[in-house]
Design an enzyme around this catalytic site. Sequence first.
Site, short mmCIF file in Angstrom:
data_model
loop_
_atom_site.label_atom_id
_atom_site.label_comp_id
_atom_site.label_asym_id
_atom_site.label_seq_id
_atom_site.Cartn_x
_atom_site.Cartn_y
_atom_site.Cartn_z
CB CYS A 64 -8.18 -11.16 18.96
SG CYS A 64 -6.45 -11.48 19.35
CB CYS A 93 -9.19 -10.79 14.63
SG CYS A 93 -8.00 -10.88 13.28
CB CYS A 95 -3.48 -16.43 15.66
SG CYS A 95 -3.62 -15.27 14.29
NE ARG A 115 5.17 1.84 6.24
CZ ARG A 115 4.77 3.03 5.77
NH1 ARG A 115 5.32 3.54 4.66
NH2 ARG A 115 3.80 3.69 6.36
NE ARG A 139 -3.62 -0.03 2.49
CZ ARG A 139 -3.87 -0.88 3.52
NH1 ARG A 139 -3.27 -0.71 4.67
NH2 ARG A 139 -4.71 -1.86 3.37
CE1 TYR A 140 0.29 4.08 4.02
CE2 TYR A 140 0.68 1.89 4.91
CZ TYR A 140 -0.05 3.06 4.89
OH TYR A 140 -1.11 3.21 5.73
CG ASP A 162 -9.33 -1.82 11.67
OD1 ASP A 162 -9.31 -0.63 11.31
OD2 ASP A 162 -8.31 -2.45 12.00
CE LYS A 167 -0.84 0.82 10.11
NZ LYS A 167 -1.33 -0.10 9.15
NE ARG A 217 -4.36 -8.58 7.81
CZ ARG A 217 -3.24 -8.08 8.36
NH1 ARG A 217 -2.67 -8.70 9.38
NH2 ARG A 217 -2.69 -7.00 7.88
CG ASP A 241 -5.70 0.48 8.49
OD1 ASP A 241 -5.52 0.66 7.26
OD2 ASP A 241 -4.86 0.01 9.25
#
Length: 351
Positions: free
Chosen positions: A110, A113, A106, A97, A93-94, A273, A317, A115, A310
């Site tokens: 969570c 989450c 995981c 990076r 996206r940037y 999010d 972000k 995702r 985000d």
Amino acid sequence: MPRPGARRALTNVADLIASGLAASADAPALQRVATDFQIRIPPQMAAAAAGAVDGPVARQFVPTAAELVVAAGSLHDPIGDAAHQPAPGLTHRYPDRVILHVTRTCDVYCRFCFRREVVGESGPLPEPELAAALAYIRATPAIREVILTGGDPLTLSPRRLAALCARIAGIGHIEVLRIHSRTPVVAPERTSPALIAVLKSVPVLYLVIHTNHADELTPAAVAALARLADAGIPLLSQTVLLRRVNDSAEALAALFRALLRHRVKPYYLHHCDLARGTGHFRTTIAEGQRIMAELRGRLSGLCLPGYVIDIPGGFGKVPVLPGYVEETGIPGRYMLRDHQGRLHPYADPEG
Ligand SMILES: *Cc1c(COP(=O)(O)O)cnc(C)c1O
Ligand code: SF4
């Protein structure tokens, strides 16, 4: 039958009921949650949750029927990982990076989450996809930093992680490797000498630890952080602002101070999010700003993370800090707000 403190993770509704973290009356609703979203609570976090069944650890990891509520505006891919995907498992996206989703697994799932619709037990990114992602990185010299995320990259075996880090370090224009992980806190036993040896072998590595409440920082987690810091690995943290988990200046001050004591620099406080079934965790932006304003001046600047959101849809972000600089309408003239809310004039140099 698993009990809190048992050596095995809790991975289904029956486990939750047997351990006393969920009521059997809730089983039908929780089974419906479990068909959509993974359940996994590793032993350390199961024990911490059992210590306060309606507390900040339990609320993050024990599923509830509230997850069946799909709030207006919720999204399958809230931060738009898929909107900038030059290769499977890679988000660019940037310019400088990329995020590499090296696994979908995981140690803990969570409930909030971002995702949550893609994480699960499918394991590491398959070799052909990984090879394609690395080929893209190799062919894109503007990329300076590779960020390993997931899932949780530290669920990979040290051997697999070592091979991956070596391949990335072998790309000449990559200056920095960053790993985002919840593992040192939620499954501290993974921070083994073998893992630390791998992390130390990377020339420039930053480890960003996801943690949301001081109650997660069990003695075992604190010991894992100490092993990482003693090994010379720079440690940062990211925290998600969560209703009824950490949405107070007191809770966040305790967390950020504890992190600093354990040599972890708070990096980001994420606004929660818009993932499906997470509306009960979301605060308003105004609440987050009020908390951040309360923390400023009260906590060491080293404790303060950037409060970011985000932008839904994959636009990246952005900071959502409260306004410390007010325009006056006269060019070059401002009013600056101090940590007690008082305004002071400021003028840019003339010319
Ligand atoms: C969050 C994010 C990053 C990292 O952003 P930093 O502000 O450098 O921490 C990079 N790429 C994507 C796609 C992200 O979502
Ligand atoms: S550890 Fe991270 S990726 Fe895994 S479920 Fe929690 S928030 Fe999602």
